[in-house]
Design a protein around this motif. Structure first.
Motif, PDB file in Angstrom:
ATOM      1  N   ALA A 171       5.423  -8.289  -3.115  1.00 49.65           N
ATOM      2  CA  ALA A 171       5.418  -8.030  -4.468  1.00 49.65           C
ATOM      3  C   ALA A 171       4.320  -8.861  -4.913  1.00 49.65           C
ATOM      4  O   ALA A 171       3.315  -9.371  -4.217  1.00 49.65           O
ATOM      5  CB  ALA A 171       6.890  -8.943  -4.895  1.00 49.65           C
ATOM      6  N   ARG A 172       4.352  -9.270  -6.422  1.00 53.02           N
ATOM      7  CA  ARG A 172       3.116  -9.824  -6.908  1.00 53.02           C
ATOM      8  C   ARG A 172       2.977 -11.070  -6.202  1.00 53.02           C
ATOM      9  O   ARG A 172       1.607 -11.719  -5.939  1.00 53.02           O
ATOM     10  CB  ARG A 172       3.335 -10.034  -8.480  1.00 53.02           C
ATOM     11  N   SER A 173       4.002 -11.925  -5.850  1.00 51.22           N
ATOM     12  CA  SER A 173       3.862 -13.275  -5.418  1.00 51.22           C
ATOM     13  C   SER A 173       4.882 -13.524  -4.302  1.00 51.22           C
ATOM     14  O   SER A 173       5.831 -12.719  -4.277  1.00 51.22           O
ATOM     15  CB  SER A 173       3.939 -14.419  -6.333  1.00 51.22           C
ATOM     16  N   GLU A 174       4.593 -14.373  -3.371  1.00 52.86           N
ATOM     17  CA  GLU A 174       5.514 -14.480  -2.265  1.00 52.86           C
ATOM     18  C   GLU A 174       6.769 -15.104  -2.636  1.00 52.86           C
ATOM     19  O   GLU A 174       6.922 -15.903  -3.419  1.00 52.86           O
ATOM     20  CB  GLU A 174       4.704 -15.187  -1.172  1.00 52.86           C
ATOM     21  N   ARG A 175       7.866 -14.556  -1.937  1.00 51.26           N
ATOM     22  CA  ARG A 175       9.182 -15.425  -2.107  1.00 51.26           C
ATOM     23  C   ARG A 175      10.146 -14.890  -0.832  1.00 51.26           C
ATOM     24  O   ARG A 175       9.581 -14.275   0.007  1.00 51.26           O
ATOM     25  CB  ARG A 175      10.017 -14.941  -3.525  1.00 51.26           C
ATOM     26  N   THR A 176      11.277 -15.643  -0.826  1.00 50.87           N
ATOM     27  CA  THR A 176      12.204 -15.431   0.127  1.00 50.87           C
ATOM     28  C   THR A 176      13.567 -14.643  -0.430  1.00 50.87           C
ATOM     29  O   THR A 176      14.058 -15.285  -1.424  1.00 50.87           O
ATOM     30  CB  THR A 176      12.536 -16.516   1.120  1.00 50.87           C
ATOM     31  N   LEU A 185       0.835  -9.791  -3.043  1.00 47.51           N
ATOM     32  CA  LEU A 185      -0.067  -8.365  -2.713  1.00 47.51           C
ATOM     33  C   LEU A 185      -1.443  -8.960  -2.027  1.00 47.51           C
ATOM     34  O   LEU A 185      -2.048  -8.028  -1.380  1.00 47.51           O
ATOM     35  CB  LEU A 185      -0.473  -8.287  -4.070  1.00 47.51           C
ATOM     36  N   VAL A 186      -1.740 -10.126  -1.959  1.00 46.74           N
ATOM     37  CA  VAL A 186      -3.022 -10.629  -1.244  1.00 46.74           C
ATOM     38  C   VAL A 186      -2.814 -10.511   0.281  1.00 46.74           C
ATOM     39  O   VAL A 186      -3.657 -10.395   0.959  1.00 46.74           O
ATOM     40  CB  VAL A 186      -3.327 -12.126  -1.647  1.00 46.74           C
ATOM     41  N   ASP A 187      -1.490 -10.001   0.923  1.00 42.15           N
ATOM     42  CA  ASP A 187      -1.222  -9.796   2.145  1.00 42.15           C
ATOM     43  C   ASP A 187      -1.520  -8.306   2.547  1.00 42.15           C
ATOM     44  O   ASP A 187      -1.490  -7.940   3.671  1.00 42.15           O
ATOM     45  CB  ASP A 187       0.050 -10.236   2.616  1.00 42.15           C
ATOM     46  N   LEU A 188      -1.658  -7.384   1.514  1.00 36.72           N
ATOM     47  CA  LEU A 188      -1.773  -6.066   1.843  1.00 36.72           C
ATOM     48  C   LEU A 188      -2.754  -5.762   2.803  1.00 36.72           C
ATOM     49  O   LEU A 188      -2.659  -4.730   3.629  1.00 36.72           O
ATOM     50  CB  LEU A 188      -1.977  -5.216   0.430  1.00 36.72           C
ATOM     51  N   PRO A 189      -4.130  -6.208   2.578  1.00 37.09           N
ATOM     52  CA  PRO A 189      -4.926  -5.956   3.693  1.00 37.09           C
ATOM     53  C   PRO A 189      -4.649  -5.815   5.057  1.00 37.09           C
ATOM     54  O   PRO A 189      -4.632  -5.219   5.887  1.00 37.09           O
ATOM     55  CB  PRO A 189      -6.140  -6.615   3.490  1.00 37.09           C
ATOM     56  N   PHE A 216      -7.648   0.470  -0.337  1.00 34.01           N
ATOM     57  CA  PHE A 216      -6.048   0.274   0.047  1.00 34.01           C
ATOM     58  C   PHE A 216      -6.007   1.326   0.718  1.00 34.01           C
ATOM     59  O   PHE A 216      -5.259   1.276   2.191  1.00 34.01           O
ATOM     60  CB  PHE A 216      -5.627   0.623  -1.094  1.00 34.01           C
ATOM     61  N   LEU A 217      -6.250   2.601   0.465  1.00 40.61           N
ATOM     62  CA  LEU A 217      -6.122   3.682   1.416  1.00 40.61           C
ATOM     63  C   LEU A 217      -6.589   3.784   2.695  1.00 40.61           C
ATOM     64  O   LEU A 217      -6.372   4.201   3.647  1.00 40.61           O
ATOM     65  CB  LEU A 217      -6.518   5.030   0.684  1.00 40.61           C
TER      66      LEU A 217
END
Length: 315
Positions: A171-176, A185-189, A216-217
């Motif tokens: 998601a946009r920001s980390e949560r549990t 989102l910054v973790d996508l790579p 991304f692709l």
């Protein structure tokens, strides 16, 4: 708001909606050329469903007493361009709770159909060809859900019985959550190269427009499947075409950019691409759920209580 001189605009007949308060005059308008009444009397506007932004936004400038804009979509990108026409304090509400089940069903349908080669089998049936062989299963696959709101969670609900090796949430920001970690989102790579299936269910915002770009692709693993039930512009169409035409990636798209996809567009005949015409929310589940939402919102509004699903307030 309790005045019977105030209008509510609805895209379907008021008599079809059980539980509407008798506080208001109800006007039906679903994007026709002529308005059903003077827009100046409207205090609660339920927008037409699946109409262009130009149609949806047309009456706003003439609604000086408007208090609530209620969309019948989960996304609100089609109305954001008209909010500057409204006075401060107008609440914009989305249709959270209406589309989750239907959109999640389609996300799963697109995933299974693509993996199991159903489009090719249908073409084979048309030609009386028996296309036997081994096809990909969803079992033991790693699935990445990008956009973990209510629709993303509903998609995970439906993945649960399919014995996936792993479901990762972004998601946009980390949560549990009760299910575990939701990555930012910054973790996508780091996450993209690990996924066999990437499902996009994120809203269209300035931060997600073109999210699935060449970088991304390019990080997706060879042979991975991209499923888009979000919005077309979340994906860079030119970059996706390059990946599917090379045979490196597969795609299943309920939304495209441009949309509707025009005749002759290369996506129509690109290899390993399944396209459905933006029908994620357009199922028999839509109308009854949308009408219950409208009745609930108007009941709260008539009683002076806060409406639900407020995404923003103009200011």
């Amino acid at each position: 708001m309790t005045s019977k001189t105030a209008d509510v605009w609805l895209p379907f007949p008021a008599e079809e909606i059980a539980g509407l308060p008798d506080t208001f005059r109800y006007r039906q308008w679903d994007g026709e050329d002529d308005f059903p009444a003077d827009p100046a009397a409207c205090v609660f506007y339920v927008t037409p469903y699946m109409k262009s932004p130009e149609v949806t936004l047309r009456p706003l400038a003439d609604m000086p007493d408007l208090a609530v804009v209620q969309t019948l979509t989960a996304g609100i990108d089609h109305v954001l361009g008209g909010l500057d026409r409204l006075r401060p304090g107008v609440r914009l509400c989305n249709a959270r709770g209406v589309h989750e089940a239907s959109t999640a069903e389609l996300a799963l349908t697109l995933t299974l159909a693509s993996l199991r080669g159903i489009p090719g089998m249908v073409r084979g049936q048309d030609r009386e060809e028996w296309r036997s062989g081994f096809y990909e299963a969803l079992a033991d696959k790693s699935v990445l859900i990008v956009g973990y709101g209510s629709i993303g969670a509903a998609i995970e609900d439906r993945l649960a019985p399919f014995e996936c090796a792993r479901v990762t949430r972004v998601a946009r920001s980390e949560r549990t959550t009760t299910r575990g970690r939701v990555h930012a989102l910054v973790d996508l790579p780091r996450l993209l190269p690990e996924a066999d299936v990437v499902i996009l269910s994120t809203p269209l915002t300035d931060g997600t427009r073109g999210l699935a770009d060449q970088a991304f692709l390019g990080r997706m693993k060879d042979g991975a499947l991209l499923v888009n039930v979000a919005r077309g512009p979340v994906v860079d169409t030119a970059a996706l075409l390059g990946e599917v035409e090379s045979g490196r990636l597969c795609a299943a798209l309920d939304v495209t950019d441009p949309e509707p996809l025009p005749p002759g567009h290369p996506l129509w005949h690109a290899p390993n691409v399944l396209i459905t015409p933006h029908v994620g929310g357009s199922s028999t589940a839509f109308a009854p759920r949308a009408k219950r939402l409208v009745a609930r919102q108007l009941t709260r509004f008539a009683a002076g209580e806060p409406v639900e699903n407020t995404v923003l307030t103009t200011g």
